[in-house]
Design a protein around this motif. Structure first.
Motif, PDB file in Angstrom:
ATOM      1  N   GLY A  12       0.830  -1.204   0.000  1.00 35.74           N
ATOM      2  CA  GLY A  12       0.000   0.000   0.000  1.00 35.74           C
ATOM      3  C   GLY A  12       0.859   1.246   0.000  1.00 35.74           C
ATOM      4  O   GLY A  12       0.522   2.255  -0.638  1.00 35.74           O
ATOM      5  N   TRP A  13       1.986   1.193   0.711  1.00 33.48           N
ATOM      6  CA  TRP A  13       2.904   2.334   0.754  1.00 33.48           C
ATOM      7  C   TRP A  13       3.433   2.644  -0.646  1.00 33.48           C
ATOM      8  O   TRP A  13       3.507   3.811  -1.037  1.00 33.48           O
ATOM      9  N   HIS A  14       3.780   1.606  -1.409  1.00 33.56           N
ATOM     10  CA  HIS A  14       4.273   1.814  -2.770  1.00 33.56           C
ATOM     11  C   HIS A  14       3.194   2.454  -3.662  1.00 33.56           C
ATOM     12  O   HIS A  14       3.505   3.310  -4.492  1.00 33.56           O
ATOM     13  N   VAL A  15       1.943   2.033  -3.481  1.00 32.54           N
ATOM     14  CA  VAL A  15       0.846   2.627  -4.250  1.00 32.54           C
ATOM     15  C   VAL A  15       0.755   4.113  -3.912  1.00 32.54           C
ATOM     16  O   VAL A  15       0.714   4.969  -4.808  1.00 32.54           O
ATOM     17  N   ASP A  16       0.743   4.420  -2.617  1.00 36.53           N
ATOM     18  CA  ASP A  16       0.669   5.828  -2.186  1.00 36.53           C
ATOM     19  C   ASP A  16       1.830   6.639  -2.736  1.00 36.53           C
ATOM     20  O   ASP A  16       1.648   7.758  -3.219  1.00 36.53           O
ATOM     21  N   LEU A  20       1.708   9.867  -5.154  1.00 38.67           N
ATOM     22  CA  LEU A  20       2.231  11.134  -4.645  1.00 38.67           C
ATOM     23  C   LEU A  20       3.434  11.657  -5.423  1.00 38.67           C
ATOM     24  O   LEU A  20       3.688  12.863  -5.457  1.00 38.67           O
ATOM     25  N   SER A  21       4.173  10.756  -6.062  1.00 34.42           N
ATOM     26  CA  SER A  21       5.475  11.139  -6.626  1.00 34.42           C
ATOM     27  C   SER A  21       5.406  11.895  -7.952  1.00 34.42           C
ATOM     28  O   SER A  21       6.354  12.574  -8.315  1.00 34.42           O
ATOM     29  N   GLU A  22       4.312  11.763  -8.669  1.00 30.91           N
ATOM     30  CA  GLU A  22       4.226  12.393  -9.985  1.00 30.91           C
ATOM     31  C   GLU A  22       3.588  13.773  -9.893  1.00 30.91           C
ATOM     32  O   GLU A  22       2.452  13.904  -9.475  1.00 30.91           O
ATOM     33  N   VAL A  67      -1.847  -7.006  -2.163  1.00 31.06           N
ATOM     34  CA  VAL A  67      -2.067  -5.680  -1.573  1.00 31.06           C
ATOM     35  C   VAL A  67      -3.577  -5.418  -1.544  1.00 31.06           C
ATOM     36  O   VAL A  67      -4.122  -4.790  -2.448  1.00 31.06           O
ATOM     37  N   PRO A  68      -4.261  -5.918  -0.505  1.00 33.13           N
ATOM     38  CA  PRO A  68      -5.714  -5.735  -0.431  1.00 33.13           C
ATOM     39  C   PRO A  68      -6.121  -4.378   0.162  1.00 33.13           C
ATOM     40  O   PRO A  68      -7.306  -4.089   0.290  1.00 33.13           O
ATOM     41  N   ASP A  69      -5.141  -3.537   0.493  1.00 32.32           N
ATOM     42  CA  ASP A  69      -5.367  -2.270   1.193  1.00 32.32           C
ATOM     43  C   ASP A  69      -6.459  -1.400   0.564  1.00 32.32           C
ATOM     44  O   ASP A  69      -7.173  -0.684   1.266  1.00 32.32           O
ATOM     45  N   PHE A  70      -6.574  -1.418  -0.762  1.00 35.13           N
ATOM     46  CA  PHE A  70      -7.467  -0.498  -1.464  1.00 35.13           C
ATOM     47  C   PHE A  70      -8.736  -1.168  -1.979  1.00 35.13           C
ATOM     48  O   PHE A  70      -9.575  -0.509  -2.569  1.00 35.13           O
ATOM     49  N   ASN A  71      -8.861  -2.483  -1.774  1.00 35.09           N
ATOM     50  CA  ASN A  71      -9.988  -3.227  -2.332  1.00 35.09           C
ATOM     51  C   ASN A  71     -11.336  -2.644  -1.910  1.00 35.09           C
ATOM     52  O   ASN A  71     -12.224  -2.462  -2.742  1.00 35.09           O
TER      53      ASN A  71
END
Length: 147
Positions: A12-16, A20-22, A67-71
């Protein structure tokens, strides 16, 4: 030129961080189970389109089984879901399907995908939160109607 795979967001951190990075590019995240046929088809299209849209879009994949964080938050219940973000803002696109939050059906044409990404990026660049897809996909719901 060597083979290049789409970057996979492993937590989930990588998704965030990707979102955020672009600062100036559209962030495109394909959520889904990479074992599903629909996901493999979408990944192939994204893979073919990614170098052609790299000036204005960063394309990532995210395995929803790892990564079920956003499901729940993004209602990721379809086999394949593509979502768009710009400057940490979720971008919506009206495909004519009744679901403006995400692309949750398969495309078969690379240029069609590129056209969608261009429209979403142009709208995002102008400060719009919702853009109209370059084509009406309302037939998708009729084709996939159950019962």
């Amino acid at each position: 030129m060597g083979s290049v795979f789409l970057p996979n967001l492993r937590t989930g951190w990588h998704v965030d961080q990707a979102i955020l990075s672009e600062e100036d590019r559209l962030v495109v995240v394909r959520f889904g189970d990479p074992g599903a046929r629909e996901v493999l088809q979408m990944d192939e299209l994204l893979y073919k389109a990614a170098p052609l849209v790299s000036q204005f879009a960063a394309v990532y994949t995210c395995d929803t089984t790892v990564v079920p964080d956003f499901n729940e938050m993004y209602e990721l219940y379809d086999p394949v879901t593509v979502m768009f973000f710009f400057r940490n803002r979720h971008m919506m696109c009206d495909f004519g399907t009744g679901n403006n939050n995400k692309l949750n059906f398969n495309l078969t044409d690379k240029q069609e995908l590129i056209d969608i990404l261009e429209v979403v990026y142009r709208g995002a660049s102008k400060g719009k939160g919702l853009v109209a897809a370059p084509k009406d996909y309302s037939y998708i719901n009729k084709r996939n109607a159950r019962g």
